[in-house]
Write an enzyme that holds these catalytic residues in place. Structure first.
Site, short mmCIF file in Angstrom:
data_model
loop_
_atom_site.label_atom_id
_atom_site.label_comp_id
_atom_site.label_asym_id
_atom_site.label_seq_id
_atom_site.Cartn_x
_atom_site.Cartn_y
_atom_site.Cartn_z
N ASN A 160 0.81 -1.25 0.07
CA ASN A 160 0.11 0.01 -0.01
C ASN A 160 0.76 1.35 0.06
O ASN A 160 0.23 2.27 -0.73
CB ASN A 160 -0.83 -0.05 1.15
CG ASN A 160 -0.30 -0.22 2.56
OD1 ASN A 160 0.89 -0.85 2.60
ND2 ASN A 160 -1.16 0.49 3.58
N GLU A 256 3.75 -4.50 12.28
CA GLU A 256 2.86 -3.32 12.14
C GLU A 256 1.56 -4.08 11.43
O GLU A 256 2.03 -4.52 10.38
CB GLU A 256 3.21 -1.92 11.43
CG GLU A 256 2.42 -0.82 11.74
CD GLU A 256 1.21 -0.98 10.65
OE1 GLU A 256 -0.01 -1.30 11.15
OE2 GLU A 256 1.39 -0.46 9.55
N CYS A 290 -3.46 1.28 6.61
CA CYS A 290 -3.58 0.67 8.09
C CYS A 290 -4.40 1.49 9.05
O CYS A 290 -4.93 0.89 9.87
CB CYS A 290 -2.05 0.26 8.59
SG CYS A 290 -1.01 -0.73 7.54
#
Length: 482
Positions: A160, A256, A290
């Site tokens: 992303n 993450e 995210c």
């Protein structure tokens, strides 16, 4: 538009393309139109092992001995080169990730900033003197604490933000004097290849950054379990992250792993500003962020006012070709992901949710979608959609909304809109997240603050200074004076 029709990239060890007798080639596909925009040779387990050995030798022979000013100079030069090639990198992000061109330029700009932060921090890695005479018998002793690089770092990055998130791992690693083996997402290898070549041009020693492009099933375990690796830094799904951590043993790990970020709008907040900010907060890069705003809780007294403004602003977004300067929302990373997200919308509607706007899909293009009348156990609420889908949910009291927001397995970042500073601090304290923004959306991130989550959102922190702390080891040295 940059012509990459014939761009065929390979893994790179010490700057050299890796040649394999039995070569497996994978196409890099444009998410927007399905066209082949490049090709990549997939690395074998042996290639990954060779990349690790090269990085291991380079660390011990070169990087750990390199003075801070040289590391800073390399990072600064890389930043300058990247800034000069902003358009070239932005165009690659359009092609391989389907990122709207304006967002692509924004990502490159942030990546440049990360490099410059790292260049600054390379010269600030400090130790301390310990007052040895604070302890009985400590007279005539000097104690010092030094912070030293840890060695080879395995960096595994997502699709992303293929440039900026890679640099959140690479730049701190080099600032601290480490070496890196980089495995980019299979869908976005072109920008990673270009970035490695850029570091080489800036003077990074050969072997300090080796690129391994391959399937996780083939090379993933090597990059996690090899004894020559000292740390793994990973951005991706919770399932993969948990598996990675279980295999990592005593290695340092930063994970993450995503979220379903809550954003809370109180009656005394700026409703207009909240609605405007949460348009981008929920739908930037088709929600494939995210910390994308996924759950918006609005206090009952301003719920309809917020919803009316929000729907109007979302309907004004332009969905289409990411190469077009006017496009706000491009495709999801693949049609498969768009189909998955669309099925979640349909499932929610069948269970009683209502479409306020959006909900339609064409190929990998999914309309920005607002859902209301949702329930906490719907996938669009309790799981990570990673798609242009947001749920707007009313609430009555401060205590109620804190409980609603915390009713999640995730806890990465949150946004709170209120003009009451006391309430702001109470809510920030009560939210179970790694970060909270007041009068800003959860989706806002600067590259110089500690970023990371709790619960299934992961462990450890990114943000250049804070990443460096975890990419170094503390060593005590004591001296007894005569």
């Amino acid at each position: 538009m940059i012509d990459v029709d014939l761009m065929h990239v390979t893994s790179l060890i010490e700057g050299n393309p890796v040649k394999q007798i039995e070569e497996k080639v994978m196409n890099v596909i444009s998410p927007f139109n399905g066209e082949v925009v490049g090709k990549v040779s997939l690395a074998s387990k042996e290639v990954a092992e060779n990349a690790i050995e090269s990085a291991y030798q380079t660390f011990h022979q070169t990087m750990k001995k390199m003075p801070a000013y040289q590391r800073a100079d390399i990072l600064r030069k890389t930043a300058d080169l990247l800034e000069e090639k902003t358009e070239e990198f932005a165009q690659i992000l359009v092609l391989e990730a389907g990122k709207p061109i304006r967002d692509g330029r924004g990502e490159v700009g942030r990546a440049v900033q990360v490099l410059r932060f790292a260049a600054d921090e390379a010269k600030k890695i400090e130790g301390e003197l310990v007052p040895m005479d604070a302890a009985v018998g400590g007279e005539n002793r000097i104690g010092m604490v030094r912070r030293l690089p840890i060695g080879v770092i395995s960096a595994i990055t997502p699709f992303n933000f293929p440039l900026n998130l890679a640099l959140h791992k690479l730049a701190p690693a080099f600032a601290a004097g480490n070496t890196v083996v980089l495995k980019p997402a299979g869908k976005t290898p072109l920008s990673a290849y270009m970035l490695v070549k850029l570091f080489e041009e800036a003077g990074l020693p050969k072997g300090a950054l080796n690129l391994v492009i391959g399937n996780g099933s083939e090379i993933g375990d090597v990059l996690v379990t090899d004894s020559r690796i000292s740390k793994i830094t990973f951005t991706g799904s919770p399932a993969v992250g948990i598996n990675l951590r279980q295999k990592a043993g005593l290695k340092k790990v930063t994970l993450e792993l995503g979220s379903n970020s809550p954003n809370i709008v109180f009656e005394d907040g700026d409703v207009k500003a909240a609605a405007a900010g949460l348009v981008r907060g929920a739908f930037a890069f088709s929600g494939q962020v995210c910390i994308s705003a996924q759950r918006i809780y609005v206090q009952r007294g301003v719920y309809q006012e917020f919803l009316d403004q929000y729907i109007s602003a979302v309907k004004a977004l332009t969905l289409g070709d990411p190469a077009d300067e006017s496009t706000d929302i491009g495709p999801m990373i693949s049609e498969k992901e768009a189909i998955r997200a669309h099925s979640w919308i349909q499932e929610a509607v069948k269970a009683g949710a209502r479409l306020a706007t959006g909900g339609n899909r064409e190929g990998a293009l999914l309309e920005p979608t607002i859902l209301v009348n949702v329930k906490p156990d719907m996938k669009v609420v309790c799981e990570e959609t990673f798609a242009p889908i947001v749920s707007v949910i009313p609430f009555e009291t401060e205590e109620e909304v804190i409980e609603m927001a915390n009713d999640s397995v995730f806890g990465l970042q949150a946004g709170v809109f209120t003009n009451d500073i006391n309430r702001a601090m109470r809510v920030a304290e009560g939210l179970e997240t790694g970060g909270v923004w007041i009068n800003e959306t959860s989706t806002y991130r600067q590259d110089n603050y500690p970023y990371g989550g709790v619960k299934l959102s992961g462990v450890g922190k990114e943000g250049v200074k804070y990443a460096i702390e975890d990419m170094t080891e503390i060593k005590f040295v004591g001296i007894k004076l005569s």
